[in-house]
Design a protein around this motif. Structure first.
Motif, PDB file in Angstrom:
ATOM      1  N   THR A  96      -9.811  -7.063  -2.373  1.00  0.00           N
ATOM      2  CA  THR A  96      -8.518  -7.692  -2.679  1.00  0.00           C
ATOM      3  C   THR A  96      -8.022  -7.151  -4.025  1.00  0.00           C
ATOM      4  O   THR A  96      -8.818  -6.738  -4.866  1.00  0.00           O
ATOM      5  CB  THR A  96      -8.664  -9.215  -2.769  1.00  0.00           C
ATOM      6  OG1 THR A  96      -9.586  -9.531  -3.830  1.00  0.00           O
ATOM      7  CG2 THR A  96      -9.190  -9.796  -1.462  1.00  0.00           C
ATOM      8  N   ALA A  97      -6.706  -7.171  -4.222  1.00  0.00           N
ATOM      9  CA  ALA A  97      -6.132  -6.683  -5.489  1.00  0.00           C
ATOM     10  C   ALA A  97      -6.620  -7.524  -6.662  1.00  0.00           C
ATOM     11  O   ALA A  97      -6.723  -7.048  -7.788  1.00  0.00           O
ATOM     12  CB  ALA A  97      -4.610  -6.698  -5.403  1.00  0.00           C
TER      13      ALA A  97
ATOM     14  N   ASP B 177      -1.875  -4.478  -1.207  1.00  0.00           N
ATOM     15  CA  ASP B 177      -2.970  -5.171  -0.519  1.00  0.00           C
ATOM     16  C   ASP B 177      -2.403  -5.981   0.628  1.00  0.00           C
ATOM     17  O   ASP B 177      -2.625  -7.190   0.745  1.00  0.00           O
ATOM     18  CB  ASP B 177      -3.713  -6.072  -1.539  1.00  0.00           C
ATOM     19  CG  ASP B 177      -4.937  -6.757  -0.953  1.00  0.00           C
ATOM     20  OD1 ASP B 177      -5.388  -7.771  -1.531  1.00  0.00           O
ATOM     21  OD2 ASP B 177      -5.410  -6.298   0.093  1.00  0.00           O
TER      22      ASP B 177
ATOM     23  N   PRO C  18      -7.617  -1.114  -0.446  1.00  0.00           N
ATOM     24  CA  PRO C  18      -7.174  -2.514  -0.324  1.00  0.00           C
ATOM     25  C   PRO C  18      -7.703  -3.137   0.963  1.00  0.00           C
ATOM     26  O   PRO C  18      -7.811  -2.475   1.999  1.00  0.00           O
ATOM     27  CB  PRO C  18      -5.643  -2.389  -0.274  1.00  0.00           C
ATOM     28  CG  PRO C  18      -5.341  -1.057  -0.868  1.00  0.00           C
ATOM     29  CD  PRO C  18      -6.498  -0.180  -0.527  1.00  0.00           C
TER      30      PRO C  18
END
Lengths: 117, 862
Positions: B184-185, B206, B263
């Motif tokens: 995840t970002a 993402d 991502p």
């Protein structure tokens, strides 16, 4: 120059406190506080030695053989230790005085200190 | 006014004791006089006076201490030069002891004590799912559950994570399999990761459908792309799909090993709530404790169980700090046990040295007595003795640091694959400070008793009776030291013997398959070119046929996870119809395997049939159960033909065979219930070839060539023989057993020297008595028995104390042992017998020397 003089020069220059003590003991054996008092009086209060400085210097001077404990006891306190100059101590004091005199002479020559009339 | 002298005496205490002894009275007298002269001074001048006194002391006292220390060091160095044998033995002993402690501390520091590289790691937590009824204490999360937590939880500033898999990189060289994290970002700000170059991906990237971007690990950038500056911004193909490289990340900044980060782009609609593949992490909000966060997540789990009963009922959450996750308690405990053991060895060395030093002080007693009689203070004598011992210890410590510097790279290389953060093992500043502190402490420790004996006034009186009283007291002290030494050695030997026995048992354990001449190789098929099972199985079946027909190959098969390969897949299973477990779920490991798997692995098929051509995709799902799993469901019935369903009821499978139990995870873990599914019906994204060769020849090249011939764009990775896998699995117990063994040898040697030394001293001290006995006609055997009996008395006492202590502290070793208890009586008895035998051997030379005493010479010496 004798061997003593050669050995004496190895200790130069002397720390100021050591020189003051040597000069004071030049008159005769004294105990610690008397040395402190005389130095203060002679320098008009400019040099005041604390007990730590005095006895640290005395300890070093005893090790270097400049002074020795004297068995003279004054009337004011029988328990106090008295110290006197050794022959070597006299030679060291004389050598330091000569060194300082030579410095003073050159300072006069260069006009840094007024010449004596 | 009266406080003045008291205060001055306090100031005087800044000076060393010998200085105070010599000049203290005079200094106090000088102070009194100066104080009297200053009697008329105002408050301000008085304060100035006191400031002057205190400042003078603060200025002068350190110089006096330093001078005294230099003097004592010169004196000690001179004394040590006159005793070269003692000095060399002491330094060598301490070099081994302090070096070992320094090396072990470097491991402890790197693994357990060094702060984590992440930003403010104390607020970071790892979040697992758990299921108490299925006895799963920790499990990866599912992506939909993670998304629900992100939506509902208020205890975290931020929450994120990653899914780990692999991808083939085809840009920049031969196809190379990379460890890929789909993250995840939020992971970057969570961990405080600043890319080495470029940038992390944004929340916008993402999302499903966003442009494909990637961050490379620094190690990949250097080895694969030659550290080229233009990599950032270039395009790389992962599984045939182009990705733009937007940044580079330092390997150590991510808490797990990785090669590339992309991502996650999670699509909740396409992810299953029962698919537990996600590593979730979070940063606690300020002011929220772990306990409070746990309570909130417990409540959210209950809600999710109600909202999604098929997937989430019975599932909860458990959390731990990052530190407890990355350095589990078991690892920390094993390291602390190791440090304690090597500390004990150093203590044994100290005891030996104290004994040696006592023997020296016995020789120097007359000199010390004269000094004390002439007015040397006790403090002075203690200071001199301790200076000598600390000087020896620091010299030994210096040599020990050199030894440690030599061994530390070896530890790093051996332990990197075995312990977390072991790649950071180094001779760092904290480790050097530790070595320095241990050296000084060691010096004080082993010098303390000799310093005490050296400085006693009774030493003067003791010499009046020829030194007999003093010698007797010395002797008792030395005996006590040897008893202590033997007790410590017993503890160290008991621990080493248990660990060695445990390691031997681990190596002999029945794995459930035949590991000889087996090689594994992993491979992942890119979804873009192998979109369905038919395409994938087409590739694998062709490759398997070619492999099996290759020269030197006895058999070849496929598995979704070979035993001991790391990782695991498991699912809750339920029997259809009557079973001993009723409707209760059983958590079972599952593997997708080809028909020849059991034959290739040497796993016995106990009932039914292997997978065959009849087991096709779309048909009835055939499964083979492990014997343990079959017994749990149907202990008294034939399982063949019975059915099992997955926990969510989506798949019903029919039992066609029962195979022997296999230790899938590692040698130390008992076989778990396992279910096998045919690869002709299902495939996993990454599969493992298992090849048994006819001889011991390496087969990696043949596997690579065979795969290449079928599809040159694929990269085989993790090619390892089972011998290597087995070795990797026992690496940590092997290293631990080896280290403890080394410490045990050291402890034994020191104990033997200690016993020998004390007995030699005993014979020397009792020479006259022995001479008298021999002169009166006692047979030599009597004298020998005297010495041996003394040795036995010391040894039995020391070993008994050590055995009791070993029994008391034994449970601390429990987590390190396999198939043996920490209080195993046979092991302990063996250790005690061994030490006793050693002590008797050490008494051989002194006892022989005793029988050779010349009675006349002994009597004349009187």
């Amino acid at each position: 120059m004798t061997n003593i003089d050669i050995e004496a020069r190895r200790l130069l220059p002397l720390p100021p406190a050591v020189l003051h003590i040597l000069i004071t003991l030049g008159e005769g054996a004294k105990h610690g506080y008397a040395v402190m008092q005389e130095v203060a009086d002679r320098t008009g209060g400019e040099v005041r030695m604390s007990p730590g400085t005095l006895y640290g210097s005395i300890r070093k001077m005893l090790e270097d053989g400049l002074i020795e404990e004297s068995f003279h006891r004054g009337g004011d306190d029988e328990r106090r230790r008295y110290y006197r100059l050794t022959r070597f101590g006299r030679a060291v004091a004389a050598a330091e005085a000569e060194r300082l005199a030579a410095l003073l002479h050159h300072a006069r020559l260069n006009g840094l200190v007024p010449r004596r009339s | 006014m009266r406080r003045g002298p008291h205060l001055f005496r306090l100031v005087l205490r800044l000076f060393p004791a010998p200085f105070r002894d010599r000049f203290g009275d005079d200094m106090e007298a000088a102070y009194r006089q100066a104080r009297a002269d200053a009697a008329g001074l105002g408050r301000r001048d008085l304060l100035q006076f006191w400031a002057g006194v205190a400042f003078d002391a603060l200025l002068r006292a350190p110089g006096e201490h330093m001078r005294m220390t230099v003097h004592d060091l010169r004196y000690a160095a001179r004394a040590l030069r006159h005793a070269p044998t003692y000095t060399l033995v002491a330094i060598a002993t301490l070099a081994l002891g302090i070096g070992a402690n320094t090396a072990i501390f470097s491991i402890v520091h790197a693994v357990a004590l060094q702060p984590l590289p992440s930003r403010d790691p104390s607020r970071l937590v790892r979040i697992w799912e758990k299921n108490d009824s299925l006895r799963i204490p920790q499990f990866s999360a599912s992506i939909p559950n993670y998304l629900s937590w992100r939506e509902r939880a208020r205890s975290f500033d931020s929450i994120g994570g990653w899914r780990q898999n692999s991808a083939t990189l085809t840009t920049g060289g031969d196809p190379q399999r990379l460890t890929r994290l789909e993250a995840t970002a939020s992971v970057f700000p969570l961990l405080g990761i600043q890319p080495l170059a470029g940038r992390p991906f944004t929340a916008g990237e993402d999302r499903p459908g966003a442009a494909r971007v990637a961050l490379l690990a620094e190690s990949v950038w250097r080895t694969r792309f030659g550290a080229r500056a233009d990599v950032v911004g270039s395009s790389v193909a992962l599984d045939g799909v182009p990705h733009t490289v937007i940044g580079l990340v330092r390997d150590r900044e991510m808490v797990v090993r990785f090669d590339v980060i992309v991502p996650l782009a999670a699509d909740a609609a396409r992810e299953s709530r029962s698919n537990h593949v996600f590593t979730a992490i979070g940063r606690l909000r300020d002011g929220v404790t772990l306990r409070q966060a746990q309570q909130e997540m417990d409540a959210i789990s209950v809600q999710l169980g109600r909202d999604y009963p098929a997937d989430d009922q019975g599932w909860g959450v458990t959390m731990a700090t990052f530190y407890d996750w990355i350095v589990p308690a078991q690892v920390r405990n094993s390291l602390y046990v190791l440090l304690a053991c090597v500390g004990l060895v150093l203590l044994i060395a100290c005891t030996n040295l104290a004994n040696l030093m006592l023997a020296r002080t016995a020789v120097n007693r007359r000199e010390q007595a004269v000094r004390l009689a002439l007015g040397a203070s006790r403090a002075r004598v203690v200071r001199e003795t301790l200076t000598e011992s600390v000087l020896v210890a620091v010299a030994g410590g210096g040599a020990g640091v050199l030894l440690a510097a030599w061994t530390i790279p070896v530890f790093r290389a051996q332990l990197t694959a075995v312990l977390p953060r072991a790649d950071g093992i180094a001779l760092s500043t904290p480790v050097l400070l530790f070595a320095g502190a241990v050296s000084v402490l060691t010096g004080v420790l082993f010098g303390a008793l000799p310093a005490y004996f050296n400085s006693r006034r009774a030493i003067v009186d003791a010499l009046k009776d020829g030194g007999r009283t003093g010698a007797a007291q010395h002797g008792r002290a030395r005996h006590a030291l040897v008893v202590a030494e033997l007790a410590l050695a017993t503890i160290v030997l008991a621990a080493a013997a248990l660990l060695l026995e445990s390691f031997v048992r681990l190596q002999k354990v029945d794995l459930g398959f035949q590991p000889a001449r087996l090689t594994t190789a992993m491979l992942g098929l890119p979804p873009a070119r192998y979109p369905d099972h038919a395409a994938g199985w087409g590739f694998y079946s062709r490759t398997l046929q070619a492999l099996a027909a290759s020269p030197g190959v006895e058999a070849a098969a496929l598995s979704s996870g070979a035993p001991l390969g790391g990782g695991n897949t498991s699912l809750g299973m339920r029997a259809v119809g009557a079973s001993a477990l009723g409707t209760q779920e059983l958590q079972a490991d599952w593997r997708m395997v080809s028909a020849d798997y059991f034959r290739t692995m040497g796993i016995p098929l106990l009932r039914g049939r292997p997978f065959d051509d009849g087991d096709r995709e779309g048909g009835q799902t055939a499964i083979i159960l492990s014997q343990d799993m079959a017994r749990r469901f149907w202990p008294n019935d034939d399982p063949i033909g019975r059915s099992i369903t997955s926990g969510n009821g989506k798949l019903t499978m029919t039992v066609v065979g029962v195979a022997g139990d296999v230790r899938n995870l590692n040698q130390a873990i008992d076989p778990r219930p396992t279910l096998y599914i045919s690869t002709s019906q299902f495939l996993f994204p990454v599969m493992t070839f298992v090849v048994r060769t006819q001889g011991d020849q390496p087969i990696a090249g043949v596997i690579r060539k065979t795969v290449d011939a079928v599809d040159p764009q694929l990269a085989v990775f993790n090619v390892r023989t089972f011998d290597t896998l087995l070795e990797t699995n026992v690496a940590q117990p092997r290293v631990t057993a080896w280290l403890f063994g080394m410490f045990a040898v050291l402890a034994l040697a020191l104990a033997a020297i200690g016993v020998y030394g004390v007995l030699a001293c005993l014979v020397a001290q009792r020479t006259r008595e022995i001479g008298v006995r021999l002169a009166l006609g006692a047979p030599p055997s009597t004298v020998r028995r005297l010495v041996v009996a003394h040795s036995l008395r010391l040894s039995v006492t020391g070993i008994a104390i050590g055995a009791a202590a070993a029994l008391a502290v034994g449970p601390a070793l429990q987590s390190q042992l396999f198939a043996i208890t920490p209080r195993d009586p046979l092991t302990l008895a063996g250790v005690c017998a061994g030490l006793l035998g050693l002590a008797l051997m050490a008494s051989y030379v002194p006892s022989r020397r005793a029988t050779r005493v010349d009675p006349l010479a002994a009597l004349r010496a009187e």
